[in-house]
Design a protein around this motif. Structure first.
Motif, PDB file in Angstrom:
ATOM      1  N   VAL A 538      20.793  56.642  46.093  1.00  0.00           N
ATOM      2  CA  VAL A 538      22.082  57.188  45.649  1.00  0.00           C
ATOM      3  C   VAL A 538      23.226  56.251  46.030  1.00  0.00           C
ATOM      4  CG1 VAL A 538      23.727  59.074  45.990  1.00  0.00           C
ATOM      5  CG2 VAL A 538      21.296  59.580  45.684  1.00  0.00           C
ATOM      6  N   GLY A 539      23.240  55.822  47.283  1.00  0.00           N
ATOM      7  CA  GLY A 539      24.327  54.960  47.743  1.00  0.00           C
ATOM      8  C   GLY A 539      24.371  53.631  47.022  1.00  0.00           C
ATOM      9  N   SER A 540      23.211  53.013  46.836  1.00  0.00           N
ATOM     10  CA  SER A 540      23.190  51.713  46.166  1.00  0.00           C
ATOM     11  C   SER A 540      23.572  51.839  44.697  1.00  0.00           C
ATOM     12  CB  SER A 540      21.808  51.071  46.307  1.00  0.00           C
ATOM     13  OG  SER A 540      20.809  51.909  45.743  1.00  0.00           O
ATOM     14  N   SER A 541      23.211  52.955  44.063  1.00  0.00           N
ATOM     15  CA  SER A 541      23.593  53.172  42.663  1.00  0.00           C
ATOM     16  C   SER A 541      25.109  53.300  42.530  1.00  0.00           C
ATOM     17  CB  SER A 541      22.914  54.429  42.113  1.00  0.00           C
ATOM     18  OG  SER A 541      21.507  54.305  42.173  1.00  0.00           O
ATOM     19  N   ILE A 542      25.721  54.019  43.460  1.00  0.00           N
ATOM     20  CA  ILE A 542      27.185  54.154  43.437  1.00  0.00           C
ATOM     21  C   ILE A 542      27.842  52.797  43.649  1.00  0.00           C
ATOM     22  CG2 ILE A 542      29.151  55.120  44.695  1.00  0.00           C
ATOM     23  CD1 ILE A 542      27.409  57.606  45.208  1.00  0.00           C
ATOM     24  N   GLY A 543      27.336  52.033  44.607  1.00  0.00           N
ATOM     25  CA  GLY A 543      27.890  50.703  44.835  1.00  0.00           C
ATOM     26  C   GLY A 543      27.747  49.803  43.627  1.00  0.00           C
ATOM     27  N   LEU A 544      26.613  49.910  42.922  1.00  0.00           N
ATOM     28  CA  LEU A 544      26.382  49.082  41.741  1.00  0.00           C
ATOM     29  C   LEU A 544      27.345  49.454  40.623  1.00  0.00           C
ATOM     30  CD1 LEU A 544      24.669  46.891  40.429  1.00  0.00           C
ATOM     31  CD2 LEU A 544      23.030  48.647  39.768  1.00  0.00           C
ATOM     32  N   VAL A 545      27.563  50.760  40.413  1.00  0.00           N
ATOM     33  CA  VAL A 545      28.483  51.200  39.356  1.00  0.00           C
ATOM     34  C   VAL A 545      29.905  50.743  39.654  1.00  0.00           C
ATOM     35  CG1 VAL A 545      29.534  53.230  38.296  1.00  0.00           C
ATOM     36  CG2 VAL A 545      27.077  53.167  38.652  1.00  0.00           C
ATOM     37  N   LEU A 546      30.350  50.927  40.893  1.00  0.00           N
ATOM     38  CA  LEU A 546      31.708  50.485  41.252  1.00  0.00           C
ATOM     39  C   LEU A 546      31.829  48.969  41.165  1.00  0.00           C
ATOM     40  CD1 LEU A 546      34.254  52.090  42.130  1.00  0.00           C
ATOM     41  CD2 LEU A 546      32.146  53.433  42.098  1.00  0.00           C
ATOM     42  N   GLY A 547      30.743  48.266  41.492  1.00  0.00           N
ATOM     43  CA  GLY A 547      30.783  46.815  41.373  1.00  0.00           C
ATOM     44  C   GLY A 547      30.949  46.359  39.931  1.00  0.00           C
ATOM     45  N   LEU A 548      30.379  47.114  38.986  1.00  0.00           N
ATOM     46  CA  LEU A 548      30.521  46.785  37.571  1.00  0.00           C
ATOM     47  C   LEU A 548      31.902  47.115  37.040  1.00  0.00           C
ATOM     48  CD1 LEU A 548      27.064  48.048  36.225  1.00  0.00           C
ATOM     49  CD2 LEU A 548      27.862  45.674  36.263  1.00  0.00           C
ATOM     50  N   LEU A 549      32.531  48.153  37.601  1.00  0.00           N
ATOM     51  CA  LEU A 549      33.817  48.606  37.093  1.00  0.00           C
ATOM     52  C   LEU A 549      34.999  47.892  37.732  1.00  0.00           C
ATOM     53  CD1 LEU A 549      33.172  52.471  36.910  1.00  0.00           C
ATOM     54  CD2 LEU A 549      33.058  50.801  35.059  1.00  0.00           C
ATOM     55  N   ALA A 550      34.878  47.507  38.985  1.00  0.00           N
ATOM     56  CA  ALA A 550      36.016  46.966  39.729  1.00  0.00           C
ATOM     57  C   ALA A 550      35.824  45.477  39.993  1.00  0.00           C
ATOM     58  CB  ALA A 550      36.200  47.729  41.045  1.00  0.00           C
ATOM     59  N   TRP A 551      36.474  44.639  39.194  1.00  0.00           N
ATOM     60  CA  TRP A 551      36.463  43.184  39.362  1.00  0.00           C
ATOM     61  C   TRP A 551      35.033  42.653  39.547  1.00  0.00           C
ATOM     62  CZ3 TRP A 551      39.894  46.222  42.364  1.00  0.00           C
ATOM     63  CH2 TRP A 551      41.213  46.212  41.901  1.00  0.00           C
ATOM     64  N   PRO A 552      34.204  42.787  38.505  1.00  0.00           N
ATOM     65  CA  PRO A 552      32.776  42.457  38.658  1.00  0.00           C
ATOM     66  C   PRO A 552      32.493  40.985  38.939  1.00  0.00           C
ATOM     67  CG  PRO A 552      33.324  42.860  36.351  1.00  0.00           C
ATOM     68  CD  PRO A 552      34.522  43.263  37.149  1.00  0.00           C
ATOM     69  N   ARG A 553      33.422  40.090  38.626  1.00  0.00           N
ATOM     70  CA  ARG A 553      33.163  38.661  38.850  1.00  0.00           C
ATOM     71  C   ARG A 553      33.551  38.209  40.246  1.00  0.00           C
ATOM     72  NH1 ARG A 553      35.451  34.878  34.340  1.00  0.00           N
ATOM     73  NH2 ARG A 553      34.154  33.439  35.536  1.00  0.00           N
ATOM     74  N   GLY A 554      34.142  39.074  41.046  1.00  0.00           N
ATOM     75  CA  GLY A 554      34.499  38.703  42.407  1.00  0.00           C
ATOM     76  C   GLY A 554      35.511  37.576  42.439  1.00  0.00           C
ATOM     77  N   ALA A 555      35.329  36.665  43.386  1.00  0.00           N
ATOM     78  CA  ALA A 555      36.297  35.579  43.567  1.00  0.00           C
ATOM     79  C   ALA A 555      36.121  34.471  42.540  1.00  0.00           C
ATOM     80  CB  ALA A 555      36.169  34.996  44.976  1.00  0.00           C
ATOM     81  N   GLN A 556      34.990  34.438  41.838  1.00  0.00           N
ATOM     82  CA  GLN A 556      34.759  33.320  40.926  1.00  0.00           C
ATOM     83  C   GLN A 556      35.753  33.323  39.777  1.00  0.00           C
ATOM     84  OE1 GLN A 556      30.605  32.502  40.087  1.00  0.00           O
ATOM     85  NE2 GLN A 556      29.980  33.899  41.688  1.00  0.00           N
ATOM     86  N   GLY A 557      35.975  34.497  39.173  1.00  0.00           N
ATOM     87  CA  GLY A 557      36.976  34.571  38.123  1.00  0.00           C
ATOM     88  C   GLY A 557      38.383  34.515  38.677  1.00  0.00           C
ATOM     89  N   GLU A 558      38.586  35.177  39.821  1.00  0.00           N
ATOM     90  CA  GLU A 558      39.924  35.223  40.397  1.00  0.00           C
ATOM     91  C   GLU A 558      40.372  33.851  40.868  1.00  0.00           C
ATOM     92  OE1 GLU A 558      43.214  36.793  40.522  1.00  0.00           O
ATOM     93  OE2 GLU A 558      41.578  38.209  40.180  1.00  0.00           O
ATOM     94  N   LEU A 559      39.436  33.037  41.383  1.00  0.00           N
ATOM     95  CA  LEU A 559      39.816  31.707  41.852  1.00  0.00           C
ATOM     96  C   LEU A 559      40.308  30.849  40.688  1.00  0.00           C
ATOM     97  CD1 LEU A 559      40.001  29.625  44.106  1.00  0.00           C
ATOM     98  CD2 LEU A 559      37.596  29.067  43.707  1.00  0.00           C
ATOM     99  N   ARG A 560      39.657  30.940  39.540  1.00  0.00           N
ATOM    100  CA  ARG A 560      40.120  30.179  38.383  1.00  0.00           C
ATOM    101  C   ARG A 560      41.531  30.599  37.984  1.00  0.00           C
ATOM    102  NH1 ARG A 560      36.836  26.993  35.626  1.00  0.00           N
ATOM    103  NH2 ARG A 560      34.627  26.957  36.171  1.00  0.00           N
ATOM    104  N   ARG A 561      41.770  31.909  37.958  1.00  0.00           N
ATOM    105  CA  ARG A 561      43.112  32.374  37.601  1.00  0.00           C
ATOM    106  C   ARG A 561      44.134  31.933  38.642  1.00  0.00           C
ATOM    107  NH1 ARG A 561      40.133  36.879  35.695  1.00  0.00           N
ATOM    108  NH2 ARG A 561      40.221  37.887  37.747  1.00  0.00           N
ATOM    109  N   ALA A 562      43.751  32.040  39.938  1.00  0.00           N
ATOM    110  CA  ALA A 562      44.688  31.674  41.003  1.00  0.00           C
ATOM    111  C   ALA A 562      45.030  30.183  40.953  1.00  0.00           C
ATOM    112  CB  ALA A 562      44.095  32.035  42.362  1.00  0.00           C
ATOM    113  N   ILE A 563      44.030  29.336  40.706  1.00  0.00           N
ATOM    114  CA  ILE A 563      44.298  27.895  40.628  1.00  0.00           C
ATOM    115  C   ILE A 563      45.112  27.580  39.374  1.00  0.00           C
ATOM    116  CG2 ILE A 563      43.251  25.623  40.410  1.00  0.00           C
ATOM    117  CD1 ILE A 563      43.025  26.791  43.191  1.00  0.00           C
ATOM    118  N   ALA A 564      44.864  28.300  38.274  1.00  0.00           N
ATOM    119  CA  ALA A 564      45.670  28.093  37.066  1.00  0.00           C
ATOM    120  C   ALA A 564      47.136  28.421  37.335  1.00  0.00           C
ATOM    121  CB  ALA A 564      45.125  28.947  35.922  1.00  0.00           C
ATOM    122  N   VAL A 565      47.379  29.543  38.028  1.00  0.00           N
ATOM    123  CA  VAL A 565      48.757  29.900  38.393  1.00  0.00           C
ATOM    124  C   VAL A 565      49.343  28.841  39.328  1.00  0.00           C
ATOM    125  CG1 VAL A 565      50.168  31.596  39.609  1.00  0.00           C
ATOM    126  CG2 VAL A 565      48.383  32.360  38.040  1.00  0.00           C
TER     127      VAL A 565
END
Length: 733
Positions: A538-565
């Motif tokens: 149950v716990g891991s399923s909830i974590g997986l769903v939230l991981g898909l919904l909330a910034w699923p790419r983590g720092a990899q996508g955010e770092l590109r945007r941050a360096i672009a800015v």
């Protein structure tokens, strides 16, 4: 026949003795590695020994000594939370100090969890707030970040039924017992060998910079191959990815900021000294040699200050630089224009190096506690000097309170997942529902792909562990003595083998640990293992769903945007600085705030990016070079805009060349930022700056200073997207 029997008996005895001797040597080697080794397995083994000793002692004292199951439970889980689940970096002494400071927070969390357990919605709302605050505390540095998960568990454990505020004293007593035993274990049991401090690395870099400056000040006026290699190595050693979390200065305090500033200035000084061009046939001018000697002497004083903790003299190099700027030669009768041009370009690079030396010494003095002088107060780069701790903390916390900050994203993701797990556990009445929240806490990662892979391995490990636990519970029954004897062995294996073999082993062995623990607290059947697997699912399923919904790419996508800015901010700073020099406009410190903020968010994204697994096909981008470019842009703009711009710069034909060069470079940064933000494939190295040849020299000296700054930023940009291999490629790992 008798002779053969005797010979066989002797051979058997000798073989047994040899095997016994070999096992003894292997055991001694294992003990020696455990005590003094520096491998990951040795570190994990020492930590496993400490957490097992503290947790098991607290559990046995509470259960069999005091006959208080609640005290025993909280003592065991407090030690497990702060040493097994948490990853507080540092030596044993440093971790012990952190634990003592965190104990009052632990009391507050246990109290809050106990009181809010009265209703499911209050408990879920509580973890929503507590989870966010604890996860967001990672902005304060590696130690708060490392302790966050363990502190979360101190709220999770009491926030489940039964609602028993009358048991608060026993819960707090057990928590205190676990903390204190862990403090003793950290201080006394198997201390880790000390590592090389960031201060020592910076001191080494300063000493090598002094050697570089000395070699440039004597024939043949260039760096030897060995010194140049040492300079590169010393600079690489100060990369954040090369520095352990325990030694990396990442806190919001003035001294930590100054120490981080020290490392950056040391890297810049080394780079500038390696870029000094060779002089002409006549050799360097005497004033240039004198300035290099002063740079070397200042670097040596700085190195000594880092090692002794006593401030160094900053005025001698600053005064020497002021004299050099005032007396630098513009016209040299009898020399060809191209020779004059080469001399002036070399002067500009020397001035850049001298400024880096001044910055290095000032940062070191602030890092050892000296109050900022007038020069540091005027320098916007040392804005934190003299500020109170509360203001610096507020600045750090406020700077990351944005959806673009990875610290904010992580805090939102984990708090929502924990609140959802608590609500599901309460509504469905999951037995031992806190295991579901513990699964969320331990299995949720910063990217959805990483969370999915982790959950898959964890479920397999938990299932196998549950099967073994079920068999054990059936065979052993209610024999608590057997469980008590097995607990230290199983717990040691869980915290030693688990982290080294992967999350599947960790979850499987921890399933055995909790089964053995709860079997001693109350009679247990094989269904305890079934509940454990169900809760983890149950716990891991909830974590997986939230991981898909909330910034699923983590720092990899955010770092590109941050360096672009960041690159867009650098481009804007380049054009505005050139406008100051060529048109007489002004740049205030407030105008540099967008660049400072972009740099802050990019640095936090990069810090998390280094902890995430990288895709093999990712672009080979040196992200750390991008951050260095941001610092170069910031300091160069401040320096060039700090004084009065001579009229000869604004009226000479050279200003058109400076306008053109700055516009070309700003365009390169903006285009590269756009590519980084949306590039689906590896980035090629960008074309050259395309700067045109200037008119016949000589030009005003400030022109060469500005061109040297633009050239530095151009080189930084080339390093960012140049195809790189090996450890220097921060993005290719």
């Amino acid at each position: 026949m008798a002779k053969r029997l005797v010979m066989g008996s002797g051979t058997g005895t000798g073989g047994t003795a040899r095997r016994h001797s070999r096992r003894k040597r292997d055991l001694h080697r294992l003990v020696r590695e455990l005590r003094h080794g520096t491998s990951a397995s040795a570190y994990t083994g020492r930590r496993a020994a400490r957490v097992t000793l503290a947790a098991v002692t607290a559990f046995y004292l509470g259960l069999y000594g005091l006959h208080e199951p609640t005290t025993a439970t909280y003592g065991l889980f407090a030690a497990v939370a702060m040493a097994g689940l948490s990853r507080i970096p540092g030596t044993g002494r440093q971790r012990a100090v952190v634990l003592v400071r965190l104990l009052p927070i632990g009391w507050l969390l246990v109290t809050a969890g106990t009181l809010l357990a009265v209703r499911t919605w209050t408990a879920a709302a509580g973890i929503l707030v507590v989870g966010f605050l604890l996860a967001y505390s990672a902005v304060a540095g590696p130690r708060p970040a490392g302790a966050s998960a363990g502190l979360q568990l101190l709220y999770i454990l009491p926030c489940f039924p039964p609602y028993a505020p009358q048991a608060l004293g026993e819960r707090l007593g057990g928590t205190t017992l676990g903390f204190l035993l862990l403090v003793l274990a950290e201080r006394l049991v198997l201390p880790d060998p000390p590592g090389v401090s960031y201060r020592a690395l910076s001191a080494d870099a300063a000493a090598i910079a002094a050697r570089c400056a000395s070699e440039l000040a004597r024939p043949p006026w260039t760096l030897s191959t060995g010194t140049e290699a040492e300079a590169r190595s010393a600079g690489e050693a100060l990369r954040p990815s090369r520095v352990p979390d325990a030694e990396r200065p990442a806190g919001p305090g003035a001294r930590e900021r100054a120490l981080a500033h020290t490392g950056m200035a040391a890297r810049v000084l080394l780079a500038r000294l390696q870029e000094v061009p060779a002089p002409g046939p006549r050799g360097p001018r005497p004033r240039a040699v004198a300035l290099l000697h002063e740079v070397a002497a200042s670097a040596l004083r700085t190195s000594a200050a880092l090692r002794t903790g006593r401030p160094a003299d900053t005025e001698r190099l600053r005064d020497a630089l002021t004299v050099y700027l005032r007396q630098r030669t513009v016209t040299m009768p009898g020399e060809a224009p191209e020779t004059i041009d080469a001399v002036l370009r070399r002067q500009a690079v020397l001035i850049e190096a001298a400024h880096a030396g001044v910055t290095l010494t000032s940062a070191v003095n602030l890092s050892v506690g000296r109050q900022p002088g007038p020069a540091e107060k005027r320098d916007g780069g040392f804005w934190y000097a003299g500020q109170g701790s509360a203001r610096l903390w507020g600045h750090r916390l406020g700077a990351h309170l944005s959806p673009r900050s990875v610290h904010f994203q992580n805090a939102v993701r984990i708090s929502l997942a924990l609140a959802a797990a608590r609500a599901v556990a309460g509504l469905d009445s999951l037995p031992h529902g806190f295991w579901a929240m513990l699964a969320v806490l331990t299995l949720t990662r910063t990217t959805a792909a990483q969370t999915g892979a982790t959950v898959a391995r964890a479920l397999v490990g938990t299932l196998l562990g549950a099967l073994v636990a079920a068999v054990m519970l059936v065979l052993v029954g209610e024999n608590t003595t057997a469980y008590a004897a097995a607990l230290p062995v199983i717990m040691s294996a869980a915290f030693w083998i688990g982290p080294t073999r992967g999350v599947g082993w960790a979850q499987g062995l921890f399933t055995l640990v909790v089964s053995v623990v709860f079997a001693q607290l109350a009679p247990a059947t094989w269904q305890l293992a079934e509940f454990r697997f169900l809760d983890v699912l149950v716990g891991s399923s909830i974590g997986l769903v939230l991981g898909l919904l909330a910034w699923p790419r983590g720092a990899q996508g955010e770092l590109r945007r941050a360096i672009a800015v960041l690159f867009r901010a650098i481009g804007s700073t380049v054009t505005s600085t050139a406008a100051v020099l060529t048109h007489g406009t002004t740049v205030e410190e407030d105008d540099l705030v967008p660049l400072r903020r972009a740099l802050t968010l990019a640095e936090s994204s990069f810090a998390q990016y280094q902890r995430e697994p990288q895709h093999p096909g990712a672009a080979a981008v040196d992200w750390h070079a991008a951050l260095i470019a941001g610092h170069h842009a910031l300091r160069g703009a401040r320096r060039l805009c700090s004084g009065r711009v001579p009229a000869e710069v604004r009226t000479s034909p050279w200003r058109h060349g400076l306008d053109t060069d700055s516009a070309v470079l700003a365009g390169r940064y903006e285009r590269t930022g756009g590519l980084l933000e949306g590039a689906p494939r590896p980035l090629p190295a960008p074309p050259g700056a395309g700067r045109r040849e200037p008119p016949a020299p000589p030009a005003p000296p400030l022109y060469y200073d500005a061109e040297a700054w633009l050239n530095t930023l151009s080189v930084d940009l080339d390093r960012v997207v140049a195809p790189t291999t090996g450890p220097a490629a921060e993005g290719g790992r």
